[in-house]
Design an enzyme around this catalytic site. Structure first.
Site, PDB file in Angstrom:
ATOM      1  N   PHE A 286       0.859  -1.191   0.000  1.00 54.70           N
ATOM      2  CA  PHE A 286       0.000   0.000   0.000  1.00 54.70           C
ATOM      3  C   PHE A 286       0.887   1.230   0.000  1.00 54.70           C
ATOM      4  CE2 PHE A 286      -2.307   3.376   2.296  1.00 54.70           C
ATOM      5  CZ  PHE A 286      -3.462   3.451   1.548  1.00 54.70           C
ATOM      6  N   ARG A 449      -6.285 -22.878  -7.067  1.00 59.99           N
ATOM      7  CA  ARG A 449      -7.469 -23.545  -7.642  1.00 59.99           C
ATOM      8  C   ARG A 449      -7.458 -23.411  -9.164  1.00 59.99           C
ATOM      9  NH1 ARG A 449     -13.530 -22.871  -7.680  1.00 59.99           N
ATOM     10  NH2 ARG A 449     -14.420 -24.813  -6.924  1.00 59.99           N
ATOM     11  N   SER A 531     -16.379 -16.722   0.223  1.00 60.49           N
ATOM     12  CA  SER A 531     -15.008 -16.782  -0.277  1.00 60.49           C
ATOM     13  C   SER A 531     -14.397 -18.061   0.271  1.00 60.49           C
ATOM     14  CB  SER A 531     -14.205 -15.549   0.170  1.00 60.49           C
ATOM     15  OG  SER A 531     -12.864 -15.636  -0.287  1.00 60.49           O
ATOM     16  N   ASP A 538     -17.011 -10.228   6.733  1.00 60.43           N
ATOM     17  CA  ASP A 538     -16.742  -8.933   7.350  1.00 60.43           C
ATOM     18  C   ASP A 538     -17.941  -8.020   7.167  1.00 60.43           C
ATOM     19  OD1 ASP A 538     -16.297  -7.299   4.745  1.00 60.43           O
ATOM     20  OD2 ASP A 538     -14.872  -8.944   4.521  1.00 60.43           O
ATOM     21  N   GLU A 618     -35.767 -40.317   6.867  1.00 60.98           N
ATOM     22  CA  GLU A 618     -34.945 -39.106   6.908  1.00 60.98           C
ATOM     23  C   GLU A 618     -35.697 -37.914   6.315  1.00 60.98           C
ATOM     24  OE1 GLU A 618     -30.404 -40.876   6.574  1.00 60.98           O
ATOM     25  OE2 GLU A 618     -31.645 -40.779   4.763  1.00 60.98           O
TER      26      GLU A 618
END
Length: 738
Positions: A286, A449, A531, A538, A618
């Site tokens: 940053f 991935r 995610s 958050d 079930e």
């Protein structure tokens, strides 16, 4: 009134229902932090002490007064380069490479309502619910203006903080020049006294938000994420608590970051036993250039204080997120019970098998079917197709609209999975626009991935993918979207950016722009964030997606612990939680259908299994679970949540939902351990009307509220592993003869 200013003492005081926050402009124009805690009377500047401290420098203004040092005084917004050697909230660098900033008070403004932040999520509130304080600071030599923003919501005991930085462009020699923001922390809490524990929530993929409580020691203790997301590894929410603080007593303070990218939280005990806590943007990678005339908006931090322990602290955050972060149609509405195709079929499905799953869903009372990954492009595994958002009509046996029509005809709503931020190299999008993905020129990229990350710091990339996704959502009656993001960000390089130090922040702005446009265009669609489960759980995401898939780990026993940690900062209504197959696909553990359901009822509730394989017995159990969920759904979603045990230390995981009027309470318990000649576990309830009697709806037993609070109730000792219990108690009318 939420905010007052005492002109004589130059003291700002922020008032909430249970707390007071106070700061003061001193004789040199520095903004000092005085107090945050339980409501008290008067000006707290008597807490400030002044001594000649060796190696703690003195500002030039102080002349020969060696007792005045920024290195020892508590500050509202400490910056590097003004004589304070503790962790700063702000580090600035000018074009010449010089670090430092000297911020002095300039003025203030108080207004009704809650401030907003350009391009960023933030707590919202009406004019009758909140007030805003803006304090203006400036560095006259460098032409830097810093506005500290405070939002005060008295009723939920919430104070928010943010920072706006403007480059006025005059520079040290009156010449306009670029400055670089090297570190920006949105909030700082300085305590001149106190002995605290630092509570944080660490983890990994499929085991997120584990509770950790450690003493605050000399030096710095840091949590954060370098991954471009808030991450599975640490959650951007942290707590300072008195060493003696428990769930029901003691002082504690929470800081929650309303941001979905990299973050940094730090707690430091200094050489004088003072404690500083800061929370804000991740400083690594940053270096944000601010041109003359430009303005930078820092993401918001939510602050709350409790003098009554950790349960109350969490309840403050729950109320804030439910009522002042989450938005839209589903903010207060009970969410539909769903079944997701992922663990039912993974990539191995077609239109017929999806319809068959929907038939079984309708049969047991499930309201929504979600078609997960594998419906588009050449996507038959996770190695190809991301970025090509075109329906694979051969696989589905027709158009998407036709499939949705068939499912809706069964009385079942339809939802779909997307992953807009990602691309496979084996895709038409990547072959056409390889520069749209994060890769460093001349270097092979880091795969995860087998996919790369699209450069959402570029508007043209966001616009193009947004157009593709809208083209999908316009094809039929889609009522739910699962937004996934399945890797961390690496190889940060944007072909469109002159300065790479701004890319990670601008990426999140691009993500928020996409989500804002999507939720505006499709206000009736329920969007669930994801995610890899809880890698971006958050308050920032909850502004756009009122629920988030809590974890890819659906094992009921692990989930008790994951959901326990999550509960410290986030309400049950935000937690995506499902009943999955047995043995569990992540752990291989066997648990009963009842245990899985009781665990999932600490969330939005649904199923993550192949309904077609269930026995008739079930299926009947599922029907009863769904009836129970609907019976308790309002209480679960909107009731007051209490943690009744610590599943990391105790043999049972127990939690409670209490109605606002205390007229009913639902207690959920999962046994986590089994031993020979088992000892009895007791669960003490919280928050009840202690003068009332409560009747167990199932057994008919009647208990006094005071007895349940002080002594609790014994849990059965039965044979079997991982047993679960659900106890519903209703307050008896006054004068009832039991």
């Amino acid at each position: 009134m939420g905010i007052t200013f005492d002109e004589k003492n130059k003291t700002f005081t922020l008032h909430t229902k249970s707390a007071m926050y106070q700061m003061q402009v001193d004789k040199y124009g520095f903004l000092l932090h005085l107090y945050y805690g339980k409501k008290v009377q008067g000006c707290m500047d008597y807490l400030l002490t002044y001594y000649d401290r060796g190696f703690s420098g003195n500002p030039y203004d102080a002349g020969n007064d060696r007792t005045y040092s920024m290195d020892a005084l508590p500050q509202e917004f400490p910056c590097a380069g003004n004589g304070d050697y503790r962790t700063p909230a702000l580090i600035l660098k000018n074009r010449a490479g010089t670090y430092g900033c000297d911020l002095r008070y300039k003025g203030y403004q108080i207004s009704k309502g809650k401030y907003g932040l350009k391009g960023l999520p933030a707590v919202y509130a009406g004019e009758d619910e909140a007030e805003t304080l803006k304090i203006e600071l400036e560095d006259q030599n460098q032409g830097i203006a810093v506005t500290l923003l405070y939002g005060v919501l008295p009723e939920p005991d919430i104070i928010t903080r943010s920072v706006v930085i403007c480059n006025h462009g005059c520079g040290e020699n009156g010449v306009p020049e670029t400055i670089f923001l090297e570190k920006v922390q949105s909030a700082c809490l300085d305590f001149v006294t106190g002995n605290y524990d630092f509570i944080s929530f660490y983890g990994r993929h499929a085991m997120e938000r584990n509770f950790q409580r450690v003493p605050v020691a000399h030096g710095s203790q840091m949590i954060g994420s370098r991954r471009g997301t808030s991450s599975h590894q640490y959650n951007p929410m942290m707590i300072l608590a008195d060493k003696e603080a428990t769930e029901d007593s003691g002082n504690c303070y929470a800081m929650s970051f309303v941001y979905s990218g990299g973050f940094q939280g730090e707690v430091e005990k200094d050489q004088y036993n003072q404690t500083r806590a800061v929370l804000g943007l991740q400083g690594e990678q940053f270096s944000y250039p601010l041109e003359p005339g430009e303005v930078f908006y820092a993401p918001e931090v939510i602050l709350t204080y409790s003098g009554s322990g950790l349960n109350r602290l969490s309840q403050n955050l729950h109320t804030c997120i439910r009522k002042h972060i989450c938005r839209g149609k589903y903010r207060d509405a009970v969410r539909p019970v769903l079944v997701n195709s992922w663990e039912a079929a993974y990539f191995d499905f077609n239109g017929d098998t999806i319809c068959e799953l929907a038939k079984h869903a309708a049969d047991v009372g499930i309201e929504l079917l979600v078609m997960d990954d594998g419906w588009f492009g050449s996507r038959d595994d996770d190695n190809r197709g991301l970025g090509d958002w075109k329906v694979n009509e051969d696989k589905l046996g027709g158009t998407l609209g036709e499939l949705i029509g068939k499912i809706n005809a069964l009385g079942v709503k339809f939802g779909i999975w997307i992953e807009p931020e990602m691309v496979n190299e084996d895709s038409e999008l990547y072959r056409t626009h390889p520069d749209w993905a994060f890769t460093i020129p001349g270097r092979k990229p880091q795969r995860s991935r087998n996919q790369l990350v699209l450069d959402f710091s570029r508007k043209e990339v966001v616009d193009a993918v947004y157009g593709q996704i809208c083209g999908i959502l316009d094809q039929g009656n889609i009522e739910y979207v699962k937004w996934d993001m399945n890797r961390s960000i690496a190889d940060v390089y944007s072909a469109a950016a002159e300065n790479q130090g701004k890319v990670m922040y601008d990426y999140i702005l691009g993500l928020y722009d996409f989500l804002e446009r999507l939720s505006t265009r499709y206000p009736d669609i329920l969007i669930e964030g994801c995610s890899g489960g809880g890698g971006r759980f958050d308050a920032g995401m909850l502004y756009y997606t009122p629920q988030i898939w809590c974890s890819d780990n659906t094992d009921a026993i692990d989930r008790v612990r994951i959901q326990y940690g999550t509960s410290f900062g986030y309400p049950v209504s935000a937690v995506g939680s499902h009943v999955s197959a047995c043995p569990n696909h992540q752990t291989g553990r066997h648990t009963s259908m009842k245990t899985r359901a009781v665990t999932a009822m600490a969330g939005t509730f649904g199923y993550e299994l192949d309904l077609c394989r269930l026995t008739e017995t079930e299926k009947e159990e599922v029907r009863e679970q769904i009836k129970d969920y609907h019976k308790y759904a309002e209480l679960i979603q909107n009731g007051t949540y209490y943690r009744l045990s610590n599943p990391f230390e105790e043999e049972a995981g127990a939690w409670e939902f209490l109605a606002e009027d205390k007229g009913e309470v639902l207690v959920n318990v999962v046994m986590l351990a089994k031993h020979g000649n088992m000892t009895v576990n007791y669960v003490r309830l919280r928050g009840l009307d202690e003068g009332a009697m409560y009747k167990d709806e199932n057994s008919g037993a009647v208990y006094s509220g005071s007895a349940l609070t002080e002594a609790g109730m014994p849990l059965p000792v039965e044979l079997g592993e991982y047993l679960a219990y659900q106890i519903h108690l209703v307050r008896e009318e006054a004068g009832h003869d039991s």
